[in-house]
Design a protein around this motif. Structure first.
Motif, PDB file in Angstrom:
ATOM      1  N   VAL A   1     -22.399  -0.787  19.364  1.00  0.00           N
ATOM      2  CA  VAL A   1     -21.571  -1.145  20.530  1.00  0.00           C
ATOM      3  C   VAL A   1     -20.860   0.096  21.063  1.00  0.00           C
ATOM      4  CG1 VAL A   1     -19.544  -2.444  21.291  1.00  0.00           C
ATOM      5  CG2 VAL A   1     -21.249  -3.538  19.814  1.00  0.00           C
ATOM      6  N   LEU A   2     -20.258   0.866  20.182  1.00  0.00           N
ATOM      7  CA  LEU A   2     -19.533   2.072  20.595  1.00  0.00           C
ATOM      8  C   LEU A   2     -20.475   3.081  21.248  1.00  0.00           C
ATOM      9  CD1 LEU A   2     -17.173   2.620  17.517  1.00  0.00           C
ATOM     10  CD2 LEU A   2     -16.636   1.514  19.690  1.00  0.00           C
ATOM     11  N   ALA A   3     -21.687   3.213  20.704  1.00  0.00           N
ATOM     12  CA  ALA A   3     -22.652   4.155  21.270  1.00  0.00           C
ATOM     13  C   ALA A   3     -23.040   3.744  22.689  1.00  0.00           C
ATOM     14  CB  ALA A   3     -23.879   4.235  20.375  1.00  0.00           C
ATOM     15  N   ARG A   4     -23.236   2.439  22.914  1.00  0.00           N
ATOM     16  CA  ARG A   4     -23.583   1.967  24.255  1.00  0.00           C
ATOM     17  C   ARG A   4     -22.435   2.182  25.234  1.00  0.00           C
ATOM     18  NH1 ARG A   4     -25.856  -2.226  21.214  1.00  0.00           N
ATOM     19  NH2 ARG A   4     -24.086  -3.599  21.628  1.00  0.00           N
ATOM     20  N   GLN A   5     -21.189   1.909  24.792  1.00  0.00           N
ATOM     21  CA  GLN A   5     -20.032   2.121  25.668  1.00  0.00           C
ATOM     22  C   GLN A   5     -19.878   3.597  26.025  1.00  0.00           C
ATOM     23  OE1 GLN A   5     -19.700  -1.056  26.649  1.00  0.00           O
ATOM     24  NE2 GLN A   5     -17.480  -0.750  26.756  1.00  0.00           N
ATOM     25  N   ALA A   6     -20.121   4.465  25.060  1.00  0.00           N
ATOM     26  CA  ALA A   6     -19.998   5.901  25.313  1.00  0.00           C
ATOM     27  C   ALA A   6     -21.043   6.375  26.324  1.00  0.00           C
ATOM     28  CB  ALA A   6     -20.122   6.671  23.997  1.00  0.00           C
ATOM     29  N   ARG A   7     -22.263   5.804  26.261  1.00  0.00           N
ATOM     30  CA  ARG A   7     -23.301   6.172  27.228  1.00  0.00           C
ATOM     31  C   ARG A   7     -22.979   5.623  28.616  1.00  0.00           C
ATOM     32  NH1 ARG A   7     -26.693   4.850  22.795  1.00  0.00           N
ATOM     33  NH2 ARG A   7     -27.101   2.795  23.718  1.00  0.00           N
ATOM     34  N   ARG A   8     -22.438   4.411  28.637  1.00  0.00           N
ATOM     35  CA  ARG A   8     -22.161   3.763  29.934  1.00  0.00           C
ATOM     36  C   ARG A   8     -20.959   4.391  30.620  1.00  0.00           C
ATOM     37  NH1 ARG A   8     -20.837  -2.716  30.702  1.00  0.00           N
ATOM     38  NH2 ARG A   8     -20.904  -2.732  33.009  1.00  0.00           N
ATOM     39  N   TYR A   9     -19.928   4.732  29.852  1.00  0.00           N
ATOM     40  CA  TYR A   9     -18.705   5.335  30.411  1.00  0.00           C
ATOM     41  C   TYR A   9     -18.411   6.605  29.609  1.00  0.00           C
ATOM     42  CZ  TYR A   9     -18.106   0.447  31.900  1.00  0.00           C
ATOM     43  OH  TYR A   9     -18.289  -0.818  32.407  1.00  0.00           O
ATOM     44  N   PRO A  10     -19.009   7.726  29.946  1.00  0.00           N
ATOM     45  CA  PRO A  10     -18.782   8.964  29.186  1.00  0.00           C
ATOM     46  C   PRO A  10     -17.293   9.336  29.164  1.00  0.00           C
ATOM     47  CG  PRO A  10     -20.642   9.193  30.664  1.00  0.00           C
ATOM     48  CD  PRO A  10     -19.969   7.915  31.050  1.00  0.00           C
ATOM     49  N   GLY A  11     -16.786   9.569  28.018  1.00  0.00           N
ATOM     50  CA  GLY A  11     -15.382   9.936  27.866  1.00  0.00           C
ATOM     51  C   GLY A  11     -14.975   9.877  26.416  1.00  0.00           C
ATOM     52  N   ARG A  12     -13.795  10.363  26.112  1.00  0.00           N
ATOM     53  CA  ARG A  12     -13.314  10.388  24.728  1.00  0.00           C
ATOM     54  C   ARG A  12     -13.194   8.970  24.172  1.00  0.00           C
ATOM     55  NH1 ARG A  12      -8.026  12.875  23.582  1.00  0.00           N
ATOM     56  NH2 ARG A  12      -7.421  11.765  25.459  1.00  0.00           N
ATOM     57  N   MET A  13     -13.375   8.852  22.879  1.00  0.00           N
ATOM     58  CA  MET A  13     -13.246   7.581  22.182  1.00  0.00           C
ATOM     59  C   MET A  13     -12.362   7.827  20.962  1.00  0.00           C
ATOM     60  SD  MET A  13     -16.341   5.105  20.962  1.00  0.00           S
ATOM     61  CE  MET A  13     -16.796   4.755  22.663  1.00  0.00           C
ATOM     62  N   VAL A  14     -11.177   7.188  20.912  1.00  0.00           N
ATOM     63  CA  VAL A  14     -10.168   7.528  19.911  1.00  0.00           C
ATOM     64  C   VAL A  14      -9.877   6.333  19.003  1.00  0.00           C
ATOM     65  CG1 VAL A  14      -7.794   8.306  19.538  1.00  0.00           C
ATOM     66  CG2 VAL A  14      -9.120   9.213  21.457  1.00  0.00           C
ATOM     67  N   TRP A  15      -9.756   6.624  17.709  1.00  0.00           N
ATOM     68  CA  TRP A  15      -9.332   5.621  16.734  1.00  0.00           C
ATOM     69  C   TRP A  15      -8.232   6.233  15.869  1.00  0.00           C
ATOM     70  CZ3 TRP A  15     -12.355   4.014  11.725  1.00  0.00           C
ATOM     71  CH2 TRP A  15     -11.713   2.910  11.142  1.00  0.00           C
ATOM     72  N   HIS A  16      -7.080   5.563  15.791  1.00  0.00           N
ATOM     73  CA  HIS A  16      -6.029   5.962  14.862  1.00  0.00           C
ATOM     74  C   HIS A  16      -6.308   5.284  13.535  1.00  0.00           C
ATOM     75  CE1 HIS A  16      -3.978   7.013  18.631  1.00  0.00           C
ATOM     76  NE2 HIS A  16      -3.277   7.854  17.887  1.00  0.00           N
ATOM     77  N   ALA A  17      -6.720   6.050  12.543  1.00  0.00           N
ATOM     78  CA  ALA A  17      -7.171   5.497  11.265  1.00  0.00           C
ATOM     79  C   ALA A  17      -6.211   5.858  10.137  1.00  0.00           C
ATOM     80  CB  ALA A  17      -8.565   6.020  10.936  1.00  0.00           C
ATOM     81  N   SER A  18      -6.005   4.903   9.252  1.00  0.00           N
ATOM     82  CA  SER A  18      -5.229   5.184   8.044  1.00  0.00           C
ATOM     83  C   SER A  18      -6.153   5.747   6.976  1.00  0.00           C
ATOM     84  CB  SER A  18      -4.557   3.901   7.540  1.00  0.00           C
ATOM     85  OG  SER A  18      -5.536   2.970   7.118  1.00  0.00           O
ATOM     86  N   GLY A  19      -5.589   6.111   5.850  1.00  0.00           N
ATOM     87  CA  GLY A  19      -6.389   6.768   4.817  1.00  0.00           C
ATOM     88  C   GLY A  19      -7.537   5.924   4.306  1.00  0.00           C
ATOM     89  N   THR A  20      -7.326   4.604   4.172  1.00  0.00           N
ATOM     90  CA  THR A  20      -8.374   3.749   3.621  1.00  0.00           C
ATOM     91  C   THR A  20      -9.512   3.498   4.600  1.00  0.00           C
ATOM     92  OG1 THR A  20      -7.185   1.774   4.351  1.00  0.00           O
ATOM     93  CG2 THR A  20      -6.726   2.576   2.117  1.00  0.00           C
ATOM     94  N   GLU A  21      -9.304   3.831   5.867  1.00  0.00           N
ATOM     95  CA  GLU A  21     -10.309   3.556   6.889  1.00  0.00           C
ATOM     96  C   GLU A  21     -11.211   4.753   7.192  1.00  0.00           C
ATOM     97  OE1 GLU A  21      -7.788   0.412   9.644  1.00  0.00           O
ATOM     98  OE2 GLU A  21      -7.378   2.558   9.802  1.00  0.00           O
ATOM     99  N   LYS A  22     -10.903   5.897   6.630  1.00  0.00           N
ATOM    100  CA  LYS A  22     -11.575   7.116   7.072  1.00  0.00           C
ATOM    101  C   LYS A  22     -13.035   7.201   6.631  1.00  0.00           C
ATOM    102  CE  LYS A  22      -7.374   9.770   7.706  1.00  0.00           C
ATOM    103  NZ  LYS A  22      -6.548  10.921   7.302  1.00  0.00           N
ATOM    104  N   GLY A  23     -13.428   6.432   5.618  1.00  0.00           N
ATOM    105  CA  GLY A  23     -14.839   6.413   5.243  1.00  0.00           C
ATOM    106  C   GLY A  23     -15.687   5.844   6.358  1.00  0.00           C
TER     107      GLY A  23
END
Length: 385
Positions: A333-355
């Motif tokens: 889903v994220l890959a398709r959104q990035a192709r459709r609307y080129p631009g930065r994609m940001v996620w604020h992740a905690s330590g347990t989510e970084k994998g």
């Protein structure tokens, strides 16, 4: 030399007038000692508490909007009090030792201007008449310092990030109860004054207890009048209100902090036929914000990607995708959104989510991971403003 300074101090006291005139009014004392400051009539409740402390023990809480002169008035009030209570010991406490000591030094300058001949360090000093002031920070020691004058706690919370943390709030309350209050002598007074941040900040917790007088000074009264019209007129306050979120306005300026779950963002304005904005602009700066539900190996909640288009000062919500699925599926889903609307994609992740973050970043080049040092509610405040 000390002799010449002493003579200068005596002349200063002569210009101030007799001791009786100093006792008459703290509000008059402020501009007399510091001519660049006007009589702070809008802070009369603070002056009233400090004046009453000369003759009775007071427990008072006062909420004041930012940049309304409260700390300057308090510093003058401490000097005014010390001039009339020889050999008393008072304390000025703020959120950090560095802040407390800076305000203590400024209070020494006021004492010097009033002719009290202060001597000592920023942490602790004494006037010629024996009156003392100590200045620890929240969490700092008061061992050996009994307070028989006034304990002032000014701005115990540094900022919203700290005030929104239950750990930090409890730290402040624990210090206040176990350290500050245990150093009070009979007859001492306590003044807690600060801008409100949270329903359970120090003001909020003490206001629910017996024996505390709570006073709120909103920036704008119920009658629509500014608290300090000569320096913070109504049109200026209205502009500030338009520039901050209603959550910030309610707490910081009106002294009525809302609990979590209250409105953070104002109602959106829609685009489309018949709406305020007829159509979505075809060009602009696009970017994506993501909130993913994954740790390195699990999924349970919904994952979301919101796409915004910035055109000038306006932000259009142009697409939202929300799914409850595995990381591999939402990565597509994220890959398709990035192709459709080129631009930065940001996620604020905690330590347990970084994998999971590293897994997605390898497949979506525009994906950016930032360390989440606060929760979503706190991070939303400047965006909402």
């Amino acid at each position: 030399s000390s002799t010449n300074w002493s003579e200068a101090a005596k002349k200063r006291l002569a210009r101030l007038g007799s001791k009786g005139s100093i006792e008459a009014s703290l509000l008059d004392f402020v501009p007399r000692v510091t001519p660049r400051w006007e009589r702070p009539q809008h802070l009369a409740p603070i002056a009233n508490v400090l004046e009453r402390a000369l003759t009775e023990p007071v427990r008072a809480l006062i909420s004041v909007p930012p940049q309304h002169g409260k700390t300057e008035t308090i510093k003058h009030g401490l000097v005014w009090y010390m001039a009339q209570r020889p050999h008393s010991r008072s304390a000025f406490v703020s959120y950090a030792a560095q802040k407390s000591e800076a305000e203590s030094l400024a209070t020494q300058w006021i004492a010097e201007a009033a002719g009290l001949q202060p001597d000592g360090s920023r942490k602790a000093w004494r006037c010629e008449n024996g009156a003392q002031l100590v200045a620890p920070g929240i969490g700092g020691p008061l061992t050996g310092y009994g307070i028989d004058g006034i304990l002032v706690v000014d701005d115990p919370h540094k900022d919203r990030r700290e005030a929104e943390s239950s750990v930090q709030r409890n730290h402040v309350v624990d210090w206040f109860q176990s350290v500050a209050l245990t150093r009070l002598h009979p007859g001492a007074s306590v003044l807690v004054v600060h801008t409100r941040w949270h329903p359970d900040d120090l003001y909020g917790q003490l206001a629910r207890r017996e024996g505390w007088e709570a006073i709120n000074l909103p920036a704008v009264s119920e009658d629509g009048e500014a608290l300090w019209p000569s320096h913070r007129p109504l049109d200026f306050l209205e502009q500030q209100r338009s520039e901050v979120s209603e959550y910030e306005w309610a707490s910081l300026f009106m002294g009525e902090p809302r609990p979590r779950g209250g409105s953070v963002f104002q109602e959106p304005v829609y685009y489309g036929p018949g709406e305020a904005y007829e159509e979505l602009p075809e060009t602009g700066a696009d970017a994506h914000g993501t909130d993913l539900a994954y740790t390195a190996k699990t999924y349970a909640d919904f994952s979301v990607v919101v796409t915004l288009r910035r055109v000038g000062s306006l932000y259009y919500v142009i697409d939202v995708v929300r799914k409850q699925c595995e990381a591999t599926v939402f990565c597509g889903v994220l890959a398709r959104q990035a192709r459709r609307y080129p631009g930065r994609m940001v996620w604020h992740a905690s330590g347990t989510e970084k994998g999971a973050a590293q897994f997605i970043k390898a497949r979506v080049p525009l994906f950016e991971v930032r360390n989440a040092t606060t929760d979503k509610f706190v991070r939303a405040q400047p965006v909402a403003a």
